[in-house]
Design an enzyme around this catalytic site. Structure first.
Site, PDB file in Angstrom:
ATOM      1  N   ILE A  81       2.593 -13.604 -10.737  1.00 50.73           N
ATOM      2  CA  ILE A  81       1.862 -14.261 -11.832  1.00 50.73           C
ATOM      3  C   ILE A  81       2.741 -15.292 -12.543  1.00 50.73           C
ATOM      4  O   ILE A  81       2.249 -16.337 -12.981  1.00 50.73           O
ATOM      5  CB  ILE A  81       1.265 -13.234 -12.830  1.00 50.73           C
ATOM      6  N   SER A 103      15.561 -13.300 -13.837  1.00 50.88           N
ATOM      7  CA  SER A 103      15.127 -12.751 -12.552  1.00 50.88           C
ATOM      8  C   SER A 103      16.156 -11.742 -12.089  1.00 50.88           C
ATOM      9  O   SER A 103      17.310 -12.091 -11.855  1.00 50.88           O
ATOM     10  CB  SER A 103      14.978 -13.879 -11.524  1.00 50.88           C
ATOM     11  N   ARG A 131      16.268 -10.426  -9.319  1.00 47.64           N
ATOM     12  CA  ARG A 131      16.683 -10.780  -7.946  1.00 47.64           C
ATOM     13  C   ARG A 131      17.560 -12.014  -7.920  1.00 47.64           C
ATOM     14  O   ARG A 131      18.042 -12.413  -6.864  1.00 47.64           O
ATOM     15  CB  ARG A 131      15.444 -11.107  -7.093  1.00 47.64           C
ATOM     16  N   LYS A 171      -0.666  -8.722 -19.192  1.00 48.04           N
ATOM     17  CA  LYS A 171      -1.463  -7.490 -19.202  1.00 48.04           C
ATOM     18  C   LYS A 171      -1.018  -6.592 -18.048  1.00 48.04           C
ATOM     19  O   LYS A 171      -0.535  -7.119 -17.051  1.00 48.04           O
ATOM     20  CB  LYS A 171      -2.958  -7.789 -19.113  1.00 48.04           C
ATOM     21  N   ASP A 218      -5.039  -1.726 -12.742  1.00 43.91           N
ATOM     22  CA  ASP A 218      -4.355  -3.015 -12.963  1.00 43.91           C
ATOM     23  C   ASP A 218      -5.380  -4.154 -12.921  1.00 43.91           C
ATOM     24  O   ASP A 218      -5.456  -4.939 -13.866  1.00 43.91           O
ATOM     25  CB  ASP A 218      -3.225  -3.220 -11.942  1.00 43.91           C
TER      26      ASP A 218
END
Ligand code: NAP
Length: 308
Positions: free
Chosen positions: A14, A36, A38, A91, A169
């Site tokens: 997202i 991040s 990663r 959300k 979700d």
């Protein structure tokens, strides 16, 4: 006025599909940093492995948009609020209701802005449905939110874990629309959660809501073929509203009334800018309360193991 300096935390789907492109186009916001775990980079922007380093090294940062899975959000948001930064929460806003109320209290105490984003609410068809239903009595509500989890959530291990919400979700998006458009409050009366033997969160769920009329929701991730993101409302006066395309299109009595291109995240960022200018928080827990109640009241049925 100078643009607000914002950082995006968690560079997953997202963040990359919506937050980063919308910030790049926004006159209200400048991307000042990213976090991040990663170690992903965005050209020309400082990148950090953890939120603490971001908050320490960018003292002139105004705000953060937290796009991690919900289980990680409370600690990150708490630290950002304590550091005096405004916070936008993707959300579902947190993993638990008490975490969300804690963040609302912390934002108020610190005098900074907290915003919960329910992206599906930001559609012209949703606003039109709300206007048409004002003052009506609902005879039937049927929320049908069915999608192929392999298409929409490939490799998202967190979504199957406790606090990952499973089929809620996407289902919480439908509930965020329902609480916005319906003329009455919704209360969960009964729920069934279908959980794969190798998961902690449901792959499907059925909800029945209390009150007069036939009020139900069906969420299912085992859909093959096209997704169905549709809410049908029949009124006591005999009108039939169908919100489809995830809230992008409204038909009334078989006639298309609104079919607008979706600009959810542009409107979310415009709303955030307005909240920052007014120094107002926007914390809407209602869709989340319904999901929590479904988990509290729901019976559980085990189903076959799920393989991604
Ligand atoms: P995702 O692709 O799995 O991305 C989440 C990212 O958060 C990861 O890639 C990782 O990025 C970071 N992260 C930080 N802590 C993590 C942890 N403990 N476990 C896993 N990742 C962690 O998920 P997503 O689809 O973007 O969804 C993120 C949130 O946005 C969810 O709450 C979802 O409901 C919401 N949302 C998603 C969509 C959508 O279309 N996918 C739409 C609207 C809202 P780094 O390695 O870069 O830190």
């Amino acid at each position: 006025m100078a643009a607000y300096r914002i950082a995006v935390i968690g560079l997953g789907k997202i963040a990359q599909d919506q937050h980063l492109p919308v910030i790049a186009e926004s006159a209200d916001f400048t991307l000042a940093g990213v976090v991040s775990q990663r170690g992903l980079d965005i050209a020309g922007v400082p990148s950090f492995r953890d939120p603490a380093a971001l908050l320490r090294d960018l003292p002139d940062l105004d705000a953060v948009a937290i796009c991690t899975p919900p289980q990680a959000r409370h600690a990150i948001a708490r630290a950002a609020l304590a550091a005096g930064r405004h916070v936008m929460l993707e959300k579902p806003p947190t993993a638990t209701l008490s975490e969300l109320s804690d963040l609302a209290g912390a934002a108020a105490e610190r005098g900074v802005v907290l915003m919960t984003t329910w992206h599906s609410q930001y559609n012209a068809a949703v606003d039109a449905a709300r206007a048409r239903l004002a003052g009506e009595r609902v005879a039937r509500l049927f929320i049908e939110w069915k999608e192929d989890v392999r298409k929409w959530h490939p490799g998202q291990a967190w979504i199957w874990r406790a606090g990952g919400f499973g089929v809620f979700d996407p289902g919480i998006n439908a509930l965020s629309i329902a609480v916005k458009i319906l003329p009455q409050k919704l209360f969960v009366a009964a729920a069934e959660l279908v959980v794969p033997v190798n998961a902690e969160a449901p792959i499907a769920a059925s909800l029945r809501f209390a009150g007069e009329g036939d009020l139900r929701a069906e969420f299912d991730w085992r859909q093959s073929g096209d997704e169905i993101w549709q809410i049908t409302v029949e009124t006591r006066a005999g009108r039939r509203l169908v919100l489809s395309d995830g809230g992008g299109r409204l038909d009334i009595d078989g006639v298309e009334v609104v079919a607008a291109p979706r600009r959810e995240y542009h409107d979310i960022y415009a709303h955030f800018a307005a909240l920052l200018a007014a120094r107002h928080s926007h914390v809407d827990a209602r869709p989340f309360e319904l999901v929590a109640d479904a988990f509290l009241l729901g019976t559980r049925r085990t189903t076959a193991a799920f393989a991604d």
